[in-house]
Design a protein around this motif. Structure first.
Motif, PDB file in Angstrom:
ATOM      1  N   LYS A  22       1.565  -6.509  -6.195  1.00 44.48           N
ATOM      2  CA  LYS A  22       0.879  -5.371  -6.815  1.00 44.48           C
ATOM      3  C   LYS A  22      -0.591  -5.444  -6.422  1.00 44.48           C
ATOM      4  O   LYS A  22      -1.257  -6.447  -6.700  1.00 44.48           O
ATOM      5  CB  LYS A  22       1.000  -5.422  -8.346  1.00 44.48           C
ATOM      6  CG  LYS A  22       2.436  -5.286  -8.834  1.00 44.48           C
ATOM      7  CD  LYS A  22       2.954  -3.844  -8.792  1.00 44.48           C
ATOM      8  CE  LYS A  22       4.448  -3.739  -8.993  1.00 44.48           C
ATOM      9  NZ  LYS A  22       5.287  -3.924  -7.796  1.00 44.48           N
ATOM     10  N   TRP A  82       0.850  -1.213   0.000  1.00 43.40           N
ATOM     11  CA  TRP A  82       0.000   0.000   0.000  1.00 43.40           C
ATOM     12  C   TRP A  82       0.876   1.250   0.000  1.00 43.40           C
ATOM     13  O   TRP A  82       0.640   2.202  -0.736  1.00 43.40           O
ATOM     14  CB  TRP A  82      -0.929  -0.017   1.225  1.00 43.40           C
ATOM     15  CG  TRP A  82      -1.686   1.268   1.391  1.00 43.40           C
ATOM     16  CD1 TRP A  82      -2.865   1.621   0.797  1.00 43.40           C
ATOM     17  CD2 TRP A  82      -1.291   2.406   2.193  1.00 43.40           C
ATOM     18  NE1 TRP A  82      -3.233   2.907   1.171  1.00 43.40           N
ATOM     19  CE2 TRP A  82      -2.282   3.403   2.022  1.00 43.40           C
ATOM     20  CE3 TRP A  82      -0.208   2.678   3.026  1.00 43.40           C
ATOM     21  CZ2 TRP A  82      -2.222   4.647   2.664  1.00 43.40           C
ATOM     22  CZ3 TRP A  82      -0.130   3.918   3.660  1.00 43.40           C
ATOM     23  CH2 TRP A  82      -1.129   4.887   3.479  1.00 43.40           C
ATOM     24  N   ALA A 120       2.351   1.989  -3.239  1.00 49.75           N
ATOM     25  CA  ALA A 120       1.351   2.406  -4.241  1.00 49.75           C
ATOM     26  C   ALA A 120       0.977   3.881  -4.081  1.00 49.75           C
ATOM     27  O   ALA A 120       0.261   4.436  -4.919  1.00 49.75           O
ATOM     28  CB  ALA A 120       0.097   1.531  -4.117  1.00 49.75           C
ATOM     29  N   GLU A 130      -7.734   2.455   1.320  1.00 51.73           N
ATOM     30  CA  GLU A 130      -7.843   3.921   1.512  1.00 51.73           C
ATOM     31  C   GLU A 130      -8.996   4.235   2.461  1.00 51.73           C
ATOM     32  O   GLU A 130      -8.876   5.103   3.330  1.00 51.73           O
ATOM     33  CB  GLU A 130      -8.083   4.655   0.185  1.00 51.73           C
ATOM     34  CG  GLU A 130      -6.928   4.654  -0.803  1.00 51.73           C
ATOM     35  CD  GLU A 130      -5.606   5.131  -0.223  1.00 51.73           C
ATOM     36  OE1 GLU A 130      -5.604   5.893   0.749  1.00 51.73           O
ATOM     37  OE2 GLU A 130      -4.564   4.694  -0.741  1.00 51.73           O
ATOM     38  N   GLU A 170      -4.524  -4.673  -6.525  1.00 48.02           N
ATOM     39  CA  GLU A 170      -5.574  -4.269  -7.480  1.00 48.02           C
ATOM     40  C   GLU A 170      -6.208  -2.962  -6.996  1.00 48.02           C
ATOM     41  O   GLU A 170      -6.240  -2.692  -5.788  1.00 48.02           O
ATOM     42  CB  GLU A 170      -6.694  -5.319  -7.493  1.00 48.02           C
ATOM     43  CG  GLU A 170      -6.230  -6.724  -7.757  1.00 48.02           C
ATOM     44  CD  GLU A 170      -6.312  -7.059  -9.233  1.00 48.02           C
ATOM     45  OE1 GLU A 170      -6.957  -6.288  -9.969  1.00 48.02           O
ATOM     46  OE2 GLU A 170      -5.725  -8.071  -9.626  1.00 48.02           O
ATOM     47  N   ALA A 171      -6.782  -2.221  -7.969  1.00 49.70           N
ATOM     48  CA  ALA A 171      -7.409  -0.927  -7.625  1.00 49.70           C
ATOM     49  C   ALA A 171      -8.484  -1.103  -6.553  1.00 49.70           C
ATOM     50  O   ALA A 171      -8.610  -0.273  -5.640  1.00 49.70           O
ATOM     51  CB  ALA A 171      -7.990  -0.297  -8.877  1.00 49.70           C
ATOM     52  N   THR A 172      -9.255  -2.190  -6.633  1.00 43.42           N
ATOM     53  CA  THR A 172     -10.341  -2.363  -5.648  1.00 43.42           C
ATOM     54  C   THR A 172      -9.768  -2.560  -4.235  1.00 43.42           C
ATOM     55  O   THR A 172     -10.330  -2.081  -3.255  1.00 43.42           O
ATOM     56  CB  THR A 172     -11.214  -3.585  -6.008  1.00 43.42           C
ATOM     57  OG1 THR A 172     -10.325  -4.693  -6.236  1.00 43.42           O
ATOM     58  CG2 THR A 172     -12.076  -3.349  -7.216  1.00 43.42           C
ATOM     59  N   LEU A 187      -6.860  -1.390  -3.207  1.00 40.54           N
ATOM     60  CA  LEU A 187      -6.315  -0.087  -2.781  1.00 40.54           C
ATOM     61  C   LEU A 187      -7.435   0.825  -2.290  1.00 40.54           C
ATOM     62  O   LEU A 187      -7.295   1.499  -1.269  1.00 40.54           O
ATOM     63  CB  LEU A 187      -5.564   0.574  -3.935  1.00 40.54           C
ATOM     64  CG  LEU A 187      -4.163   0.013  -4.201  1.00 40.54           C
ATOM     65  CD1 LEU A 187      -3.597   0.549  -5.498  1.00 40.54           C
ATOM     66  CD2 LEU A 187      -3.225   0.334  -3.029  1.00 40.54           C
ATOM     67  N   GLU A 188      -8.566   0.792  -2.996  1.00 39.89           N
ATOM     68  CA  GLU A 188      -9.693   1.649  -2.572  1.00 39.89           C
ATOM     69  C   GLU A 188     -10.183   1.227  -1.190  1.00 39.89           C
ATOM     70  O   GLU A 188     -10.472   2.059  -0.334  1.00 39.89           O
ATOM     71  CB  GLU A 188     -10.851   1.552  -3.578  1.00 39.89           C
ATOM     72  CG  GLU A 188     -10.620   2.412  -4.802  1.00 39.89           C
ATOM     73  CD  GLU A 188     -11.457   1.949  -5.998  1.00 39.89           C
ATOM     74  OE1 GLU A 188     -12.477   1.241  -5.789  1.00 39.89           O
ATOM     75  OE2 GLU A 188     -11.053   2.265  -7.135  1.00 39.89           O
TER      76      GLU A 188
END
Ligand SMILES: NC(=O)c1ccc[n+]([C@@H]2O[C@H](COP(=O)([O-])OP(=O)(O)OC[C@H]3O[C@@H](n4cnc5c(N)ncnc54)[C@H](OP(=O)(O)O)[C@@H]3O)[C@@H](O)[C@H]2O)c1
Length: 325
Positions: free
Chosen positions: A301, A271, A274, A311, A303-305, A307-308
């Motif tokens: 790495k 995280w 990123a 966050e 995934e965007a989901t 990371l969201e």
């Protein structure tokens, strides 16, 4: 985790290329970490190298008499691949073990020259001012670091632990390629005041305390009983409601890490890497298995989901903190 060749990252506008995880040499200094032994420290540095880490972060004050540099020098003697060594001047321990901040030009020059001797090298890759000295005009400390770069003692300059104003003063006098600041899931706002200036000037960021001194490795339980000599107990985040809130976050991280098949430490570091504001995550370790585990995060790495989701958790943790502060 993907098994692809490791991508080295550039440091600012320099020609230095480093692993996204830098090995933090503070724990092997033995000053505050408990149970540090020279053989384990040497094995840990070797494990870092074997895990693909080529970036080492030390300091004149990492050890009462340079213990971390001594370990680094011994291990690197038998390592044939190139490494990037960052070091810091402007802080040291008095014989009484009191930590002294000293940003006077003559001290910085003396420290830098001793670092070369300790490490048995002719040039440091990156030399930071460890922290501004309130007793010395910052431009004078910066001028000394700039002079050390001009003389070739170090290839590049950096600075740590600065406000935006201090960074601007330092960078005007001594152009830096990297700034080093604390940053982690529990302190995600620490870089914000500097961010646009760093970006504008092309200055890279090395984040430290990414694991919040071990807490975010996720292995301590809420009921963890600390050795009374463990200095982490003096950190506010290791106490009271802050400790409980951190564990609320870690419980959620454990669940996500379980779903991804990684460890909490790896998730936290991935995280961090990123984050657009972070170039390098500095990770300390005092045992080889610790750095082997954390180094694996360079291959993770998210995934965007994911990371969201992370966050949202970080933001929730922060808003709970602000509500109760
Ligand atoms: N410029 C500055 O002023 C400044 C300030 C601070 C740090 N730094 C740099 O940043 C680096 C990182 O900071 P740090 O070393 O203080 O803290 P850190 O990286 O947040 O935490 C390191 C500690 O976490 C624990 N740990 C590490 N990997 C682990 C794993 N896989 N599983 C479980 N525990 C693990 C170990 O402690 P235990 O085994 O003892 O639990 C280790 O000593 C430093 O070494 C230094 O190079 C710079």
């Amino acid at each position: 985790m993907q098994d692809e060749p490791l991508q080295l990252v550039p440091i600012g506008n320099s020609d230095l290329r480093v692993s996204p995880i830098g090995f933090g040499c503070w724990p092997i200094s033995g000053v505050s970490s408990l149970g540090v032994t020279t053989p384990a420290s040497e094995q840990t540095v070797r494990a870092a190298l074997e895990s693909g880490i080529n970036f080492f972060d030390s300091a004149y004050s990492y050890g009462y008499t340079g213990e971390a540099d001594a370990v680094l020098a011994r291990v690197l003697k038998s390592w044939s691949h190139p490494v990037v060594i960052a070091n810091k001047v402007g802080m040291y321990y008095a014989p009484s073990h009191e930590r002294i901040v000293d940003g006077r030009p003559q001290t910085l020059v003396r420290h830098a020259e001793e670092l070369l001797r300790r490490l048995g090298i002719e040039q440091l890759d990156l030399l930071y001012l460890h922290q501004p000295d309130p007793q010395v005009p910052l431009a004078e400390s910066a001028g000394a670091v700039a002079e050390l770069v001009r003389r070739g003692t170090a290839r590049y300059a950096g600075v740590c632990n600065v406000t935006l104003e201090q960074l601007q003063v330092f960078h005007r006098e001594c152009p830096v390629i990297m700034a080093q600041m604390p940053f982690n899931m529990l302190q995600p706002e620490s870089l914000r005041p500097l961010e646009s200036y760093l970006q504008l000037e092309g200055i890279a960021v090395a984040a430290y305390w990414v694991l919040m001194k071990g807490l975010l490795a996720g292995k301590m339980t809420r009921e963890h009983v600390f050795d009374p000599a463990d200095r982490r107990l003096t950190y506010p985040i290791y106490q009271g409601t802050a400790w409980q809130r951190a564990h609320d976050l870690i419980d959620e991280l454990r669940e996500i890490a379980g779903q991804l098949g990684c460890t909490v430490a790896q998730l936290v570091i991935a995280w961090t890497l990123a984050q657009p504001a972070v170039d390098v995550a500095l990770c300390g370790a005092k045992r080889p298995e610790q750095i082997r585990e954390t180094a694996q995060a360079m291959k993770l790495k998210l995934e965007a989901t994911v990371l969201e989701r992370l966050e949202r958790l970080v933001a929730r943790c922060r808003s709970n903190t602000s509500a109760q502060d």
